[in-house]
Write an enzyme that holds these catalytic residues in place. Structure first.
Site, PDB file in Angstrom:
ATOM      1  N   GLU B 263      -0.252   2.782   4.699  1.00 28.36           N
ATOM      2  CA  GLU B 263      -1.638   3.237   4.531  1.00 28.36           C
ATOM      3  C   GLU B 263      -1.704   4.760   4.536  1.00 28.36           C
ATOM      4  OE1 GLU B 263      -3.459   1.081   3.432  1.00 28.36           O
ATOM      5  OE2 GLU B 263      -2.463  -0.742   4.155  1.00 28.36           O
ATOM      6  N   HIS B 266      -1.334   5.856   0.995  1.00 33.44           N
ATOM      7  CA  HIS B 266      -2.603   5.757   0.262  1.00 33.44           C
ATOM      8  C   HIS B 266      -3.530   6.912   0.639  1.00 33.44           C
ATOM      9  CE1 HIS B 266      -2.065   1.953  -1.739  1.00 33.44           C
ATOM     10  NE2 HIS B 266      -1.886   1.278  -0.624  1.00 33.44           N
TER      11      HIS B 266
END
Lengths: 503, 503
Positions: B263, B266
């Site tokens: 994550e 991202h």
């Protein structure tokens, strides 16, 4: 035909309420979760959502629907959902129409941008850095007032936003009563006692455990509530089934706990509104004063009562071992300790309203340009000495202590004092209806109080005016300061041995 | 004149992006913060905000502005902000216009309502209770496809939403290559090794400490990021300066840590977009495949590399004492352990793409009504055995494991595998440009990687098409599976001693 129009109105209002609750989430997140660098873009987002909600609400189509429905609404029962919605929303619409969408957006953006400036200014004790954003907020608030017709005093306009139908004159009269009858109590206590408030070194983890046990006993449940830390506690949420309260923690005293109880009171009011009012402008408390009556009730009338502590003090002693030598009466005295102090939100019940009177007067002075805004700290400090008899050592603990002016909220403060007064009016009625109420606290039961509040007050949401609501609950539409002063004198007689009544 | 129109377009888009980011916050909060009973009203709020954003974007005025600006935009430099915005938004507008606002709102509402149903169904291993909301989501997705002209296969339509310009045929060709060249690797490893993956009892607090140290070294800062636990991790945020990543924790293994790194990848993509693109539709990653290349890069190419662990393993040993007897190569083998398993998000690099191929095929079958939806678990289980050689013991670890279908996301899964492939393409280029990249990891330095990614990829946001973007970075617009298979074979040769090359 009218039913179809009513349904269309309801649909439009539902969309607007979705936006209003979304804005509430943007605000909650800003104060509780957002990383600091998110502030600039968040200000844009809040302004956009607020502007769209305002534009949709003030659309001429909404006005036409309300016009078309007025007669039909008047034929319904006065307290029906339909009649109440049309009545209340018509007044909201008339008010909202007067304010251009751009001004609204500018007020929202300015408030968002001012918040981090205030946080920094308070941290650094630097009023000068806060001054430009305060000036901007104040200018916008004056432009806002100019959108309305001032019948008597400009301050009436901002007051009405928080406490519908209340006038500056009425508040002044009530506050004059308090100056006459509440201020002397503080002097009487001072004459009886020269105790110092003990300081503690309370563990934070144990505080969190304890406050969670307390609010769970009060009625907090994980499926519909949150409790989080923040800088300046508040209650918010995205609906009747999603209530968010916030708090903060201190090591030297239990102020954080009472703050949590306070926000619980606000939260419970919103939580117990009739489900049927969800996604309408009726699904919230009727006024800020009434709201504050709920928060002050749970904080003070419940949370600072002896029956409450008879139940909870043994548990607190388990969690905070330094309280082991205390007995419950000693703790009860301590949490009701009276002493003029600097910070409003930490003030005791006897001095709290004096903090409000100071702000009420300063706000009128600011709106009236009675002094250059640079002088605000001096004016603050002078009045603090006058009303509370203490010196303000720095702006951090003085004029910069409250979040309100950074958010553009002017006219809000009086509702805190009005809430105190209403809470005592309600309390006399509740105790008449539920004679063994206080003993239920000693058994750890708060269901009877919650149920009474839901039935008589909470479920109605905003269906009636504040005056009508008060009249339904206690039989008079007037905010009466006497019960509060009576309650306070009784409590201080109990604790400090001052006279329980005056001739 | 054109500049004024461009400014008007920008203003309209800014408002729409404020709504889109507000919707992102409603979604983040729903998955991370919201008390469960808030779900119903939250669904309404998300639908309302989504509908208003869609209506504002698809307004004819936006189309007219774009028409008026097309020639002017074409005269600007191709990679200028102005030309890119007009070009990209024109295509978005043409697509968005085809979808009625009511259908959008219904898709949003249905997805919000399905989420808690999915959470419960997964918890209780009860596919039947999930079936009605899945069917509803699927029906809505079919209606969505009907809004477009299907040139070749219906699945092309949903794929284009996540991976612009990519066709089902192209994906099938790439996946066929993987079936041919990646699947055999897994068999080769199985032939070399019958080790079992050790299980652990890792402390959660120590995990949180460690993962924070890792993401801080990567580039996470408290002023612009958040990291929170959730059920199904994702990355979100409200702007370039407010990035929110989520994770979860396991005691038996370090899967949570790799999820956090994922994550982070991202988040970094969104964090490093050029500030100038903020409040425009260009301020995000160019496609989900490219986005996933970033998450997989930080998770696997950085986080599962030996240089990374040479730096961080001693610290992990301090925090997790049961790892004291390990040496770093042993740990490196363990975090790169290859074994077919049930859960996609926990799958190793060698088997991961096989999970995706399964879903890619099932999604096409569902859209084509190739079997009654009740049979989905059987179809899932059958293919899991076929591709991975393992039995699915329950739907919790089978068809109910992923959040995507509850959110109505069909066509999304292939981008995960495409991301793996792109990450290896990028990696070969980065290592050519920055020869001592991996040794910088061993020194705990990730700035060179971050800077390369910002300069060559991140800052452009969505200015170019995915193909153009890839071409700018690696010199070809085609997603090429060879580098990934080459990388994988090299790593598995290192760890498992299979042949490093094939004839």
């Amino acid at each position: 035909m009218s039913q179809a129009k009513f349904d269309e109105l309801k649909g439009r209002l539902a969309e607007i309420m979705d936006l209003a609750k979304t804005a509430a989430l943007l605000g909650w997140d800003q104060h509780v979760m957002m990383p600091p660098k998110g502030a600039t873009i968040r200000a844009e987002q809040m302004a956009t959502v607020g502007r769209i909600a305002h534009t949709k609400f003030t659309a001429p189509e909404v006005g036409r629907l309300l016009d078309d429905l007025r007669d039909w609404g008047a034929q319904q029962e006065y307290d029906s959902f339909e009649a109440s919605l049309i009545r209340v929303v018509s007044r909201d619409w008339d008010k909202a129409r007067r304010v251009p969408a751009d001004l609204r957006a500018e007020m929202s953006r300015s408030a968002s941008l001012a918040n981090p400036v205030w946080v920094e200014a308070r941290k650094n004790d630097d009023f000068a850095s806060f001054l430009p954003v305060l000036r901007k907020n104040l200018d916008l608030r004056k432009q806002y007032i100019d959108c309305f017709e001032v019948k008597d005093e400009p301050y009436d306009i901002v007051l009405d936003d928080y406490e519908r139908d209340m006038t500056t004159k009425q508040v002044r009269r009530i506050f004059d009563y308090l100056k006459e009858h509440q201020a002397p109590l503080v002097k009487e206590v001072a004459a009886q006692s020269d105790e110092e408030l003990p300081t503690h070194d309370f563990g934070l983890v144990a505080q969190k455990v304890f406050e969670h046990e307390v609010v769970r006993a009060f009625g907090f449940t994980d499926d519909a509530w949150r409790l989080d830390p923040t800088v300046h506690p508040f209650a918010s949420g995205t609906g009747i089934t999603d209530i968010r309260i916030t708090t903060r923690y201190f090591t030297e005293h239990m102020g954080g706990l009472f703050g949590t109880m306070h926000e619980f009171g606000h939260g419970l009011y919103e939580r117990q509104v009739d489900d049927r009012l969800e996604r309408t402008p009726l699904a919230r408390g009727v006024s800020l004063g009434m709201h504050e009556s709920q928060s002050r009730m749970w904080e003070n009338l419940v949370g600072r009562s002896l029956p409450f502590w008879r139940r909870f003090f043994p548990r607190l002693q388990e969690l905070q071992p330094e309280l082991a030598p205390y007995d419950v009466e000693q703790w009860y005295r301590e949490v009701n300790f009276v002493q003029p102090s600097l910070i409003r939100v930490e003030a005791d019940e006897a001095t709290y309203n004096l903090h409000i009177i100071l702000r009420f007067e300063l706000e009128q002075a600011m709106l009236g340009d009675e002094f250059p805004l640079e002088q605000l700290p001096e004016e603050w400090n002078r009045r603090t000495y006058e009303y509370l008899g203490i010196d303000v050592p720095n702006d951090r603990e003085g004029v910069l202590q409250d979040v309100h002016w950074s958010g553009g909220s002017i006219g809000y403060f009086p509702t805190y004092a009005l809430g105190n007064l209403i809470s005592a009016q309600l309390w006399e009625k509740i105790n008449a209806d539920v004679p063994d109420l206080e003993s239920s606290f000693e058994a750890g039961e708060f269901g009877p109080l919650r149920d009474w509040l839901r039935e008589h007050l909470h479920r109605h949401g905003r269906k009636f005016t504040p005056g009508e609501t008060l009249e339904r609950v206690v039989g008079t539409s007037e905010i009466d300061p006497e019960p509060y002063v009576r309650y306070l004198r009784g409590k201080l007689a109990d604790i400090y041995g001052i006279a329980a009544t005056v001739a």
